[in-house]
Design an enzyme around this catalytic site. Structure first.
Site, mmCIF file in Angstrom:
data_model
loop_
_atom_site.group_PDB
_atom_site.id
_atom_site.type_symbol
_atom_site.label_atom_id
_atom_site.label_comp_id
_atom_site.label_asym_id
_atom_site.label_seq_id
_atom_site.Cartn_x
_atom_site.Cartn_y
_atom_site.Cartn_z
ATOM 1 N N PRO A 115 0.123 -0.893 -0.296
ATOM 2 C CG PRO A 115 0.332 -0.759 2.119
ATOM 3 C CD PRO A 115 1.192 -1.906 1.437
ATOM 4 C CE LYS A 116 6.434 -0.677 -2.091
ATOM 5 N NZ LYS A 116 7.716 -0.120 -1.168
ATOM 6 C CE LYS A 117 -2.280 7.861 -0.479
ATOM 7 N NZ LYS A 117 -3.337 8.477 0.671
#
EC number: 4.1.1.4
Length: 247
Positions: A115-117
């Site tokens: 779950p990367k931003k």
């Protein structure tokens, strides 16, 4: 390009110049700064998907410096990882990660389901202090500090902890923009780990509220431990352990 060629060459997008190469993905001198803290148990359980279970209300806030990684390059990452159990065995669940490099952001999301931003994390040493920060745009949302290498930790024990499975909730939307095409719990391992060092020291962690980087939604109630680890390792590929759409 004919259909057979598309099928045989398709790996990632764009088709003719993928955003990241195929693995394996080896990390040299990967540096971890991990602060484990106690948080609100009700808020924590509300964020961890079944069938994972939360044995204790703990969160590991991580700053990770990756200066030499196969295909992904030189980048830094920061975020929250939660100790969990799956079928009675210990592991971790990655809640959210923020990083400053596109290939691992795209590859992490598309392959494993990380779950990367996009954000601006940093991990540096300033004289006698290890310092990790996370900025989302111009806003500072996390600051961690630790006394630099005050006491060595047992390398075998730290290696065993790194070898625990990590779980991810992989979500890929359907082209209709309304439903999920993929919604599954995946599991991956760090493998071929060569420990270089592990230390601890006095530590602090400050989290600030941000609408799009909500790290402070799991408040810091008590610092439990802090670890500074350096290792070479390979990020193994994943496997699906639970398919939410098949239930």
């Amino acid at each position: 390009m004919d259909i057979k060629t598309v099928r045989e060459t398709a790996f990632a997008m764009p088709l003719t110049s993928p955003a990241y190469p195929p693995g394996p993905y080896r990390f040299i001198h990967r540096e971890f700064f991990i602060i484990t803290y106690r948080t609100d148990p009700a808020k924590l359980r509300a964020m961890v998907p079944e069938p994972l279970e939360v044995p204790e209300p703990l969160v590991a806030y991580e700053f990770i410096r990756m200066a030499d990684s196969t295909g992904f390059g030189d980048y830094t990452e920061s975020g929250q990882v939660i100790p969990v159990t799956y079928e009675g065995k210990p592991g971790t669940y990655t809640l959210a990660m923020y990083l400053d490099d596109h290939p691992p952001l795209a590859g992490g999301r598309e392959m494993w389901g990380f779950p990367k931003k996009l954000a601006s994390p940093k991990l540096v040493t300033d004289k006698d202090t290890l310092i990790g920060t996370l900025d989302y745009g111009p806003v500072r949302v996390a600051t961690g500090t630790m006394g630099y290498k005050h006491r060595e930790l047992d390398l075998a024990e730290q290696k065993r902890r790194l070898e625990r499975p990590n779980f991810l909730l992989k979500i890929i939307p359907h082209v209709d923009g309304k439903t999920a095409r993929i919604c599954e719990l995946s599991r991956n391992l760090m493998i071929d780990i060569d420990m270089k060092g592990a230390w601890t020291g006095p530590a602090s962690l400050e989290l600030a509220h941000h609408a799009l980087a909500p790290v402070a939604e799991l408040p810091v109630l008590e610092i439990v431990e802090a670890r500074h680890i350096i290792a070479d390792l390979t990020l193994g590929m994943g496997e699906v352990v639970f398919d939410y759409l098949a239930q």
